[in-house]
Motif scaffolding. Structure first.
Motif, PDB file in Angstrom:
ATOM      1  N   SER A   1     -37.780 -57.728 -34.629  1.00  0.00           N
ATOM      2  CA  SER A   1     -37.451 -58.192 -33.285  1.00  0.00           C
ATOM      3  C   SER A   1     -36.919 -57.017 -32.497  1.00  0.00           C
ATOM      4  CB  SER A   1     -36.391 -59.294 -33.325  1.00  0.00           C
ATOM      5  OG  SER A   1     -35.125 -58.729 -33.585  1.00  0.00           O
TER       6      SER A   1
ATOM      7  N   THR B   1     -31.635 -62.068 -33.404  1.00  0.00           N
ATOM      8  CA  THR B   1     -32.456 -63.221 -33.026  1.00  0.00           C
ATOM      9  C   THR B   1     -32.783 -64.080 -34.245  1.00  0.00           C
ATOM     10  OG1 THR B   1     -34.442 -61.896 -33.303  1.00  0.00           O
ATOM     11  CG2 THR B   1     -33.574 -62.088 -31.069  1.00  0.00           C
TER      12      THR B   1
ATOM     13  N   LYS C   1     -33.975 -62.365 -37.578  1.00  0.00           N
ATOM     14  CA  LYS C   1     -34.886 -61.681 -38.506  1.00  0.00           C
ATOM     15  C   LYS C   1     -34.547 -62.007 -39.958  1.00  0.00           C
ATOM     16  CE  LYS C   1     -33.708 -57.654 -37.180  1.00  0.00           C
ATOM     17  NZ  LYS C   1     -33.067 -58.069 -35.944  1.00  0.00           N
TER      18      LYS C   1
ATOM     19  N   THR D   1     -37.881 -64.143 -31.923  1.00  0.00           N
ATOM     20  CA  THR D   1     -37.242 -64.005 -30.621  1.00  0.00           C
ATOM     21  C   THR D   1     -36.492 -65.278 -30.277  1.00  0.00           C
ATOM     22  OG1 THR D   1     -37.623 -63.394 -28.300  1.00  0.00           O
ATOM     23  CG2 THR D   1     -39.277 -64.799 -29.338  1.00  0.00           C
TER      24      THR D   1
ATOM     25  N   LEU E   1     -38.858 -58.810 -26.454  1.00  0.00           N
ATOM     26  CA  LEU E   1     -40.103 -59.195 -27.117  1.00  0.00           C
ATOM     27  C   LEU E   1     -41.289 -58.451 -26.496  1.00  0.00           C
ATOM     28  CD1 LEU E   1     -41.650 -61.164 -29.093  1.00  0.00           C
ATOM     29  CD2 LEU E   1     -41.943 -62.649 -27.100  1.00  0.00           C
TER      30      LEU E   1
END
Lengths: 292, 289
Positions: free
Chosen positions: A8, A13, A15, A194, A204
């Motif tokens: 990301s 976010t 990951k 995201t 993004l």
């Protein structure tokens, strides 16, 4: 084997949330999978599993050691060093190596005509191996605190992936700079995680620009769906980009994550969903090969 | 000039939302977005009258095949696994190349040229609460620490030129070079964390980096009520290590709603509990000697 990177642009976010849950779901479905934590600055993936450390090795760089007795203070090494890691004051007969700035490229040794430079290893971090359920499946890159770049350590970790496994999940560092590129370029497919916020969308877009430049296939998981706004959906639709999954925002999921537990472990539906994402990607990559 | 840096170790704990809120509390400030990988504050503050400067983040080796004899000497010298040879054709992998110049220096045919990566940019402009300085690293480029240094240098100039004594630095995630560049020489470092095991783990590493420079950070636990037990654990760890917990911020969807509307929480809802708490933390931080 297939390597899937979870990345990301924006940090935090989800990951690691996605990487650990996918990995767990694969193991539950008897897939021969490996998890590689490439976020060497902040490695967290191991905390989500019952692990036993089975081994480790140190990652080093070779930095110059200058023997002031043989040095003529000609300045050639300083000229060759592109990272300002050699400080020299010829009239004062002072020459110092600034080890933090040194990239370990060896240019100074090549430059020196007086055999005044030898090299010594300096630790950058450690690659650790863990077993989960007695299987050696987790590799972690862990940079030492105070080291400038995570890249050498994460590259060393990626090199350790055993190609005999079926799938490797690479938990990438955030951002779109060098550490991210190193991780995604080693992978066959990238899942971008995201969130539906203006910051999430902006980062993004930047990640996608980068992946397009290196021609890497990717899909998007929207985490914390329900928070923020709909702009991200419009943008993805207009750009014809696949949404692999949405994970709704819920206090319960946030709480489970905060305790180092996995939603795919407490909710079978998530396990199936994460497992299916990998199957879909496998199919997608197969199709792509056939197209070529 | 008083400089306050906001960092986190773990990404997404709320650094930018909190730094931006601080910037809109009172008076005029300079705010520097040091997260040059993923700059976001300009989206919120929409700066005007922007100045732009370019930044060379490094170099890449490129082979001139008309000159290359395929001798492969460069392969032996490269320590970054960036050069390989396929059917006598030497290939440089742009992604692995570190830009150290060594191959270009030893090539007997002078066939390797070093090309600068010059797509990254430094910007500075004005917004309603003062000045914003930020960098944008071009995708895939390295050396974000150097770009952060450039952002810091520009911030200093802007602070002097416009006579703005308060500087807020919004840091990148992680603990590497760009983070070190963000906190070097600042007066105060605030670490924003969240009550998760990852949050605590990364807080410890971020605190270590600050302690290495002989300073004590203070800590904000954001979204503290998502896991009150973890919050207690973080609190306890901070107490044991003599690190001050500056404040606790509850989880509130209003933080996200504010962002969606392009506002900070202070601009969105002045009397919200979060706004009040951030105001208290800021006043304490800025008045602390």
């Amino acid at each position: 084997m297939i390597k899937i990177a979870i990345a990301s642009g924006k940090g935090g976010t989800g990951k690691t949330f996605v990487a650990t849950n996918i990995f767990h779901s694969l193991m539950q479905n008897n897939v021969d999978a490996i998890l590689v934590d490439c976020d060497a600055e902040a490695p967290n993936a191991a905390a989500f599993f019952k692990t036993r450390q089975t081994g480790s090795f140190e990652v080093t760089k070779l930095v110059p050691v200058i023997n002031a007795d043989s040095c003529t203070f000609c300045g050639k090494c300083h000229e060759y060093c592109n990272f300002n890691a050699i400080f020299i004051l010829p009239p004062m007969k002072i020459i110092n190596v600034i080890e933090d700035l040194c990239h370990g490229c060896g240019a100074c040794s090549v430059a020196c005509r007086y055999d005044a430079i030898t090299e010594k290893p300096v630790s950058l971090g450690i690659v650790k191996f863990y077993s989960v359920n007695d299987k050696p499946v987790l590799i972690e890159a862990r940079m030492n605190v105070g080291v400038m770049s995570p890249v050498p350590v994460l590259k060393a970790a990626i090199k350790q992936i055993n190609d005999k496994a079926e799938i490797a999940i690479l938990d990438s560092p955030p951002g779109t700079a060098c550490p991210f590129i190193q991780t995604v370029s080693a992978s066959d497919y990238v899942i971008l995680v995201t969130e539906p916020t203006p910051f999430g969308l902006s980062d993004l877009k930047q990640s996608i620009d980068t992946l397009k430049k290196i021609d890497k296939p990717f899909g998007v998981i929207i985490n914390r769906a329900g928070l923020g706004n709909k702009d991200i959906y419009k943008w993805l639709k207009n750009n014809n980009i696949a949404i692999l999954a949405e994970v709704p925002f819920s206090q319960e999921i946030a709480h489970i994550y905060s305790e180092g537990r996995l939603i795919a472990d407490s909710d079978k539906n998530y396990e199936i969903q994460f497992y299916n994402i990998c199957n879909w990607i496998k199919q997608e990559l197969n199709d792509e090969v056939l197209m070529k | 000039m008083k400089q306050i840096a906001v960092i986190s170790g773990k990404g997404g704990t709320g650094k930018s939302s909190i730094s931006a809120a601080f910037a809109t509390l009172n008076g005029e400030v300079v705010i520097a977005d040091c997260d040059v990988d993923a700059a976001n504050l300009y989206l919120l503050f929409k700066p005007s009258d922007e100045e732009e400067e370019s930044f060379i983040s490094g170099y890449k080796a490129v082979i001139n095949y008309e000159k290359c004899s395929g001798c492969g000497l460069c392969l032996n010298y490269c320590r970054f696994d960036a050069i390989s040879s396929q059917n006598n054709r030497v290939i440089i992998d742009e992604i692995s190349c570190d830009g150290c110049f060594l191959c270009s220096r030893i090539c007997p045919e002078n066939a390797i040229k070093m090309v600068p990566n010059d797509k990254s940019r430094l910007y500075s402009g004005s917004f309603k609460n003062g000045r914003l300085v930020y960098g944008r690293l071009a995708p895939g480029e390295e050396n974000s620490g150097k770009l952060v240094n450039m952002v810091r240098e520009k911030t200093k100039q802007v602070s002097e030129k416009f006579d703005l004594g308060t500087v807020i630095l919004d840091g990148p995630p992680g603990i590497g070079c760009p983070v070190i560049s963000t906190i070097t020489g600042v007066d105060k470092v605030i670490i924003v964390t969240e009550p998760t095991i990852s949050g605590l783990h990364d807080l410890k590493r971020a605190a270590e980096i600050v302690l290495k420079s002989d300073r004590k950070p203070s800590v904000i636990i954001n979204k503290w009520d998502l896991n009150a037990e973890m919050t207690d654990q973080i609190h306890e760890w901070c107490n044991q290590n003599g690190i001050k917990v500056a404040g606790l911020i509850p989880f509130d969807k209003k933080m996200v709603e504010a962002m969606v509307q392009g506002k900070t929480i202070i601009e969105f809802d002045k009397t919200n509990v979060i706004s009040m708490e951030l105001k208290r933390i800021w006043n304490e931080t800025i008045n602390d000697k």
